[in-house]
Every structure is written in C-alpha cells, then in structure tokens.
Motif scaffolding. Structure first.
Motif, PDB file in Angstrom:
ATOM      1  N   THR A 128     -40.141  35.000   2.798  1.00 48.73           N
ATOM      2  CA  THR A 128     -38.877  34.269   2.720  1.00 48.73           C
ATOM      3  C   THR A 128     -38.520  33.970   1.272  1.00 48.73           C
ATOM      4  OG1 THR A 128     -39.116  33.330   4.925  1.00 48.73           O
ATOM      5  CG2 THR A 128     -37.683  32.133   3.396  1.00 48.73           C
ATOM      6  N   GLU A 129     -39.493  33.568   0.481  1.00 46.55           N
ATOM      7  CA  GLU A 129     -39.219  33.287  -0.929  1.00 46.55           C
ATOM      8  C   GLU A 129     -38.756  34.546  -1.656  1.00 46.55           C
ATOM      9  OE1 GLU A 129     -38.161  31.514  -4.152  1.00 46.55           O
ATOM     10  OE2 GLU A 129     -38.666  30.443  -2.320  1.00 46.55           O
ATOM     11  N   GLN A 130     -39.361  35.677  -1.350  1.00 50.48           N
ATOM     12  CA  GLN A 130     -38.936  36.941  -1.968  1.00 50.48           C
ATOM     13  C   GLN A 130     -37.525  37.332  -1.520  1.00 50.48           C
ATOM     14  OE1 GLN A 130     -40.583  38.969  -4.346  1.00 50.48           O
ATOM     15  NE2 GLN A 130     -41.623  37.005  -4.531  1.00 50.48           N
ATOM     16  N   LEU A 131     -37.184  37.064  -0.276  1.00 47.70           N
ATOM     17  CA  LEU A 131     -35.839  37.367   0.218  1.00 47.70           C
ATOM     18  C   LEU A 131     -34.801  36.446  -0.421  1.00 47.70           C
ATOM     19  CD1 LEU A 131     -36.602  37.943   4.004  1.00 47.70           C
ATOM     20  CD2 LEU A 131     -36.382  39.663   2.190  1.00 47.70           C
ATOM     21  N   ARG A 132     -35.166  35.195  -0.609  1.00 46.64           N
ATOM     22  CA  ARG A 132     -34.231  34.229  -1.201  1.00 46.64           C
ATOM     23  C   ARG A 132     -33.868  34.574  -2.636  1.00 46.64           C
ATOM     24  NH1 ARG A 132     -36.926  28.765   1.266  1.00 46.64           N
ATOM     25  NH2 ARG A 132     -35.870  28.864   3.288  1.00 46.64           N
ATOM     26  N   LEU A 133     -34.733  35.303  -3.328  1.00 51.12           N
ATOM     27  CA  LEU A 133     -34.409  35.718  -4.697  1.00 51.12           C
ATOM     28  C   LEU A 133     -33.110  36.524  -4.719  1.00 51.12           C
ATOM     29  CD1 LEU A 133     -37.952  36.826  -5.956  1.00 51.12           C
ATOM     30  CD2 LEU A 133     -36.701  34.730  -6.573  1.00 51.12           C
ATOM     31  N   VAL A 134     -32.943  37.401  -3.753  1.00 48.61           N
ATOM     32  CA  VAL A 134     -31.722  38.210  -3.677  1.00 48.61           C
ATOM     33  C   VAL A 134     -30.538  37.322  -3.311  1.00 48.61           C
ATOM     34  CG1 VAL A 134     -30.546  40.081  -2.428  1.00 48.61           C
ATOM     35  CG2 VAL A 134     -32.934  40.355  -3.156  1.00 48.61           C
ATOM     36  N   TYR A 135     -30.686  36.466  -2.325  1.00 46.71           N
ATOM     37  CA  TYR A 135     -29.568  35.605  -1.920  1.00 46.71           C
ATOM     38  C   TYR A 135     -29.070  34.787  -3.116  1.00 46.71           C
ATOM     39  CZ  TYR A 135     -31.867  36.401   2.625  1.00 46.71           C
ATOM     40  OH  TYR A 135     -32.479  36.953   3.723  1.00 46.71           O
ATOM     41  N   ARG A 136     -30.017  34.220  -3.865  1.00 44.19           N
ATOM     42  CA  ARG A 136     -29.640  33.380  -5.009  1.00 44.19           C
ATOM     43  C   ARG A 136     -28.893  34.185  -6.073  1.00 44.19           C
ATOM     44  NH1 ARG A 136     -34.684  30.420  -3.880  1.00 44.19           N
ATOM     45  NH2 ARG A 136     -35.855  31.819  -5.230  1.00 44.19           N
ATOM     46  N   ARG A 137     -29.258  35.441  -6.262  1.00 41.58           N
ATOM     47  CA  ARG A 137     -28.548  36.276  -7.249  1.00 41.58           C
ATOM     48  C   ARG A 137     -27.066  36.404  -6.891  1.00 41.58           C
ATOM     49  NH1 ARG A 137     -33.450  39.017  -8.203  1.00 41.58           N
ATOM     50  NH2 ARG A 137     -33.259  40.615  -6.618  1.00 41.58           N
ATOM     51  N   TYR A 138     -26.765  36.251  -5.623  1.00 45.68           N
ATOM     52  CA  TYR A 138     -25.375  36.349  -5.168  1.00 45.68           C
ATOM     53  C   TYR A 138     -24.756  34.970  -4.914  1.00 45.68           C
ATOM     54  CZ  TYR A 138     -26.053  41.310  -5.024  1.00 45.68           C
ATOM     55  OH  TYR A 138     -26.296  42.607  -5.403  1.00 45.68           O
ATOM     56  N   GLY A 139     -25.445  33.928  -5.332  1.00 49.75           N
ATOM     57  CA  GLY A 139     -24.928  32.577  -5.185  1.00 49.75           C
ATOM     58  C   GLY A 139     -24.924  32.078  -3.760  1.00 49.75           C
ATOM     59  N   LEU A 140     -25.801  32.629  -2.927  1.00 54.41           N
ATOM     60  CA  LEU A 140     -25.831  32.280  -1.505  1.00 54.41           C
ATOM     61  C   LEU A 140     -27.142  31.625  -1.120  1.00 54.41           C
ATOM     62  CD1 LEU A 140     -24.497  35.689  -0.114  1.00 54.41           C
ATOM     63  CD2 LEU A 140     -23.189  33.556  -0.323  1.00 54.41           C
ATOM     64  N   SER A 141     -27.062  30.768  -0.119  1.00 49.74           N
ATOM     65  CA  SER A 141     -28.269  30.288   0.544  1.00 49.74           C
ATOM     66  C   SER A 141     -28.632  31.309   1.620  1.00 49.74           C
ATOM     67  CB  SER A 141     -28.023  28.921   1.191  1.00 49.74           C
ATOM     68  OG  SER A 141     -27.138  29.056   2.294  1.00 49.74           O
ATOM     69  N   GLU A 142     -29.804  31.170   2.185  1.00 44.82           N
ATOM     70  CA  GLU A 142     -30.211  32.057   3.273  1.00 44.82           C
ATOM     71  C   GLU A 142     -29.226  31.962   4.446  1.00 44.82           C
ATOM     72  OE1 GLU A 142     -34.286  33.064   5.784  1.00 44.82           O
ATOM     73  OE2 GLU A 142     -34.139  31.177   4.687  1.00 44.82           O
TER      74      GLU A 142
END
Length: 180
Positions: A52-66
């Motif tokens: 989940t932490e690794q997936l959230r890295l991508v979401y954050r790059r796009y300014g999004l929460s999970e």
C-alpha cells in the motif's frame, strides 16, 4: 546462528523475518497456542501495508489520496460518459456514502469531477469526470499499473500465477458475495 523458526519455511543461515520472530516469542511464552496462522496472516498483513505504501507513492505524485484515485478510476471504468451515482461509487469503492461525499467534494474543488442532478430524478445526483479528471486518471492509472508490475515482478511468473490462484480461492471463501 539465528534461532530456528517455529513453523513454516526457513532457510538455514538466514535471519528470521519479523513475523517468524513474533511467532518464536509467542511459541516460547504460550506453547499451548498454535501460532502457525500468524505465518500467513501476519505476513499478508505486513505485505499489504508495504505494498500500500508503494502504491501511495504514485497516487501522491498525482496529488491524490488512495480513495480519490479509487473514485476517479471507478468513473473512468464506467466508460462514456464516465459517470456514476454517488451510491454506486460508494459500492464500487467499498466506502460509506459520507466518506464518498468528502472525496467527491475534494475532487470537485480540484476540477476533476462535476456533480449534477440525475435526469428524471430531481433528488438523485450524478458524478462525472471532467476532461482534466480523465487526463489525470489515465496518466495516474498507467503509472499505477507500471508500479504494480514492478512490485509483482519480484516473483517469478509461475509464483505470481499460483499466488493469484490461491488468493482468488481464499477470498471467495471469506468475502461475502456482492449484494449479500
């Protein structure tokens, strides 16, 4: 030399992982309790948190929460015209309608979705992707899939297929059928 793992696979000469250390402590302190379930459940829980932490890295790059990523993805998967009712979005993302309202509010403020009254039902609402929302989720989803591939490629193809089969079978036994 590291202590022996109480249950499950352990390669001699390799240190015990976090879960095996916990199992060894419990086995020492409570030998009357079978701690073997921790080997699977504990590792799945730990792996889930790390993934989940690794997936959230991508979401954050796009300014999004999970959760916001999930809403945009659910709208994009709907196909043209990329819209769903808020209750339908909640069901597709497995959150309460209250939590969904907060996500939609934030996405609407960001210009990624719009809300309008449903045709033929003055009380109903429809949430739709804006062009900016569609562009964002298309880019974020592509990177998300690349990231998931990177994470899964730590396993061999046969291991990944076997794991998917096991997880599919187990989930079908634990998760209530949709609509139940």
């Amino acid at each position: 030399m590291p202590p022996e793992q109480p249950h499950g696979p352990h390669r001699p000469g390799q240190p015990l992982d976090h879960i095996a250390r916990i199992q060894a402590e419990w086995a020492r302190e409570r030998p009357d309790v079978d701690v073997t379930p921790q080997g699977v459940i504990g590792r799945l829980h730990r792996l889930g948190a790390l993934l989940t932490e690794q997936l959230r890295l991508v979401y954050r790059r796009y300014g999004l929460s999970e959760g916001e990523f999930d809403v945009l993805a659910a709208l994009r998967r709907a196909g043209e015209p990329f819209e769903r009712a808020p209750g339908e979005l909640a069901a597709h993302t497995m959150v309460t309608t209250g939590a969904m309202t907060k996500r939609i509010d934030r996405l609407e403020r960001g210009g990624l979705v719009t809300r309008r009254r449903a045709a033929g039902d003055g009380r109903g609402r429809v949430v739709a992707l804006t062009p900016a929302g569609r562009d964002l989720i298309d880019d974020a989803f592509s990177e998300h899939m690349t990231n998931e591939r990177r994470l899964l490629d730590t396993l061999g193809p046969d291991e990944a297929a076997h794991l998917e089969s096991l997880l599919t079978s187990w989930l079908a036994r634990v998760e209530p059928p949709r609509g139940a």
